[in-house]
Design an enzyme around this catalytic site. Structure first.
Site, mmCIF file in Angstrom:
data_model
loop_
_atom_site.group_PDB
_atom_site.id
_atom_site.type_symbol
_atom_site.label_atom_id
_atom_site.label_comp_id
_atom_site.label_asym_id
_atom_site.label_seq_id
_atom_site.Cartn_x
_atom_site.Cartn_y
_atom_site.Cartn_z
ATOM 1 N N ASP A 1 0.840 -1.202 0.000
ATOM 2 C CA ASP A 1 0.000 0.000 0.000
ATOM 3 C C ASP A 1 0.878 1.255 0.000
ATOM 4 O O ASP A 1 0.382 2.378 -0.120
ATOM 5 C CB ASP A 1 -1.009 -0.005 1.158
ATOM 6 C CG ASP A 1 -0.363 0.058 2.525
ATOM 7 O OD1 ASP A 1 0.869 -0.050 2.623
ATOM 8 O OD2 ASP A 1 -1.105 0.229 3.520
ATOM 9 N N SER A 2 2.216 1.056 0.098
ATOM 10 C CA SER A 2 3.149 2.171 -0.087
ATOM 11 C C SER A 2 2.961 2.793 -1.471
ATOM 12 O O SER A 2 3.416 3.908 -1.717
ATOM 13 C CB SER A 2 4.595 1.692 0.083
ATOM 14 O OG SER A 2 4.837 0.546 -0.698
ATOM 15 N N ASP B 1 -1.277 -6.156 -0.507
ATOM 16 C CA ASP B 1 -1.350 -5.477 0.798
ATOM 17 C C ASP B 1 -2.769 -4.955 1.013
ATOM 18 O O ASP B 1 -3.270 -4.149 0.217
ATOM 19 C CB ASP B 1 -0.365 -4.293 0.755
ATOM 20 C CG ASP B 1 0.228 -3.980 2.101
ATOM 21 O OD1 ASP B 1 -0.095 -4.683 3.077
ATOM 22 O OD2 ASP B 1 1.040 -3.034 2.172
ATOM 23 N N LYS C 1 -1.323 -9.381 2.806
ATOM 24 C CA LYS C 1 -0.631 -8.912 4.020
ATOM 25 C C LYS C 1 -1.552 -7.925 4.724
ATOM 26 O O LYS C 1 -2.261 -7.162 4.053
ATOM 27 C CB LYS C 1 0.689 -8.218 3.655
ATOM 28 C CG LYS C 1 1.399 -7.601 4.866
ATOM 29 C CD LYS C 1 2.789 -7.111 4.542
ATOM 30 C CE LYS C 1 2.863 -5.694 4.051
ATOM 31 N NZ LYS C 1 2.252 -4.687 4.935
ATOM 32 N N GLU D 1 -1.752 -5.323 8.499
ATOM 33 C CA GLU D 1 -0.987 -4.755 9.611
ATOM 34 C C GLU D 1 -1.688 -4.989 10.948
ATOM 35 O O GLU D 1 -2.921 -4.940 11.014
ATOM 36 C CB GLU D 1 -0.827 -3.238 9.414
ATOM 37 C CG GLU D 1 -0.023 -2.869 8.183
ATOM 38 C CD GLU D 1 0.156 -1.356 8.023
ATOM 39 O OE1 GLU D 1 -0.217 -0.583 8.927
ATOM 40 O OE2 GLU D 1 0.682 -0.955 6.969
ATOM 41 N N GLU E 1 8.820 -4.198 10.991
ATOM 42 C CA GLU E 1 9.282 -2.903 10.467
ATOM 43 C C GLU E 1 9.765 -1.990 11.591
ATOM 44 O O GLU E 1 9.053 -1.762 12.580
ATOM 45 C CB GLU E 1 8.142 -2.216 9.682
ATOM 46 C CG GLU E 1 8.555 -0.851 9.156
ATOM 47 C CD GLU E 1 7.653 -0.297 8.055
ATOM 48 O OE1 GLU E 1 6.741 -1.012 7.595
ATOM 49 O OE2 GLU E 1 7.893 0.861 7.662
HETATM 50 O O1 KIV Z 1 3.469 -1.149 1.778
HETATM 51 C C1 KIV Z 1 4.637 -1.564 1.808
HETATM 52 O O2 KIV Z 1 5.449 -1.332 0.915
HETATM 53 C C2 KIV Z 1 5.032 -2.354 2.964
HETATM 54 C C3 KIV Z 1 6.470 -2.712 3.102
HETATM 55 C C4 KIV Z 1 7.190 -1.559 3.681
HETATM 56 C C5 KIV Z 1 6.683 -3.935 3.885
HETATM 57 O O3 KIV Z 1 4.219 -2.674 3.785
#
Ligand code: KIV
Length: 280
Positions: A47-48, A86, A116, A118, A185
Site C-alpha cells: 500500500d506504499s 497489501d 498482508k 498490519e 518494520e
Molecule cells: O506497503 C509496503 O510497501 C510495505 C512494506 C514496507 C513492507 O508494507
C-alpha cells in the site's frame, strides 16, 4: 530455464535451511518484470504505492479498487515470485466478514497468492478467518504505517522492555492465528532477532536488522525514485529519479534544437514508391 513459482512452503524451507528470503515491492508491469527476472522470492504490491506511485501524503487514502488495479498489472509481469497483495486501510479492520471478502478479492480479481495486513492481537480474528478461507496471510508488526496517527509519526517501535515484550507476544499470536510469515518494520535489531528465533514461520525485516529470516525494501526507495523522505533503513542502489530527469531534459533540448528526430528515426518512401505517389 523455466522456474517454478515460489510458494509459502518454499519460504518456510528457506527459514529451516537458513537461506535469506528476498522480498521487494512492485506496483506495475515493468517493475514486476524487473523484480521477477532478478529472482526475488516475494513481490509485495504494497500500500506504499499510495505514496510512491499515486502521490498521496500517506498510505491511508488508497482504496481496494486502486490496489487491485495495480495487483493485476503486477500479475501480468511476474511468473516466478510469490505475489502478496497489501490490504489497504479499513479493508479489514471493521469486521471479520469484510476482511475475508476483501482478502478474497486480492486472489479472485488481483491474481495474488496471499495477502498482508498490519497489526497484532487486535486483528487475530480476521487472520484466523482469512486463513480458514484458504488464503495465506502475511502479518506486519512494529511500525505499521496505517496507524501513523496513533503512533504519532514514523518512529522506531519496541524500544522499551514493555513494548518489546508486547511485540514478542503479538508475533506469537500471529503465528498461532495462522500467518505464514511476518514483516517486522523499524524495530531494534535485538528485538527482531529474538522474535525471529522464537517463531517457526519466517520474519521479513525492514529496518529490523540481519537477525530476520529475510529482507524487504520499497522498490522506489532502493531505486532512488522517491525522495520525499528516506528512512535510515533504506539503502539506495541507484538514483533513477536524477537519471530520468536528465534523459527528459536531453529530449527537450533535442526537440528545441531540432536534433530529434534524426534521419535514423524517420521513415521515407523508397524511390519507386515515391514515383508512384507522384503519378497519382
Ligand atoms: O506497503 C509496503 O510497501 C510495505 C512494506 C514496507 C513492507 O508494507
Amino acid at each position: 530455464m523455466e522456474q517454478k513459482p515460489v510458494t509459502i512452503l518454499d519460504l518456510q524451507a528457506k527459514k529451516r535451511e537458513g537461506v535469506p528470503i528476498t522480498m521487494l515491492t512492485a506496483y506495475d508491469y515493468p517493475t514486476a518484470l524487473a523484480v521477477d527476472r532478478a529472482g526475488i522470492d516475494v513481490i509485495l504490491v504494497g500500500d506504499s504505492l499510495a505514496m510512491v506511485v499515486l502521490g498521496y501524503e500517506n498510505t491511508l487514502p488508497v482504496t481496494m479498487e486502486e490496489m487491485l488495479h495495480h495487483c493485476r498489472a503486477v500479475r501480468r509481469g511476474a511468473e516466478h515470485a510469490l505475489l502478496v497483495g497489501d490490504m489497504p486501510f479499513l479493508s479489514y479492520q471493521a469486521s471479520v466478514e469484510q476482511a475475508v471478502l476483501n482478502a478474497g478479492r486480492f486472489l479472485k480479481e488481483g491474481g495474488m497468492a496471499a495477502v498482508k495486513l498490519e497489526g497484532g492481537r487486535e486483528v487475530a480474528p480476521q487472520i484466523k478467518a482469512i486463513v480458514a478461507a484458504g488464503i495465506p496471510v502475511m502479518g506486519h508488526l512494529g511500525l505499521t504505517p496505517q496507524s501513523i496517527h496513533q503512533l504519532g509519526g514514523y518512529r522506531v517501535q519496541g524500544k522499551s522492555t514493555a513494548a518489546a515484550e508486547r511485540l514478542m507476544e503479538d508475533a506469537q499470536i500471529l503465528e498461532e492465528a495462522g500467518c505464514f510469515s511476518i514483516v517486522l518494520e523499524a524495530i531494534p535489531v535485538e528485538v527482531a532477532e529474538r522474535i525471529s528465533k522464537s517463531l517457526s514461520i519466517p520474519t521479513i525485516g525492514i529496518g529490523a536488522g540481519l537477525g530476520c529470516d529475510g529482507q524487504v525494501l520499497v522498490l522506489h526507495d532502493l531505486l532512488g525514485m522517491f525522495d520525499r523522505f528516506t528512512p535510515k533503513f533504506v539503502k539506495k542502489y541507484a538514483d533513477l529519479f536524477t537519471e530520468m530527469t536528465k534523459a527528459i531534459e536531453a529530449y527537450r533540448d533535442d526537440v528545441l534544437t531540432r536534433r530529434f528526430p534524426g534521419a535514423e528515426h524517420s521513415y521515407s518512401y523508397p524511390v519507386g514508391e515515391k514515383a508512384a505517389v507522384k503519378e497519382k
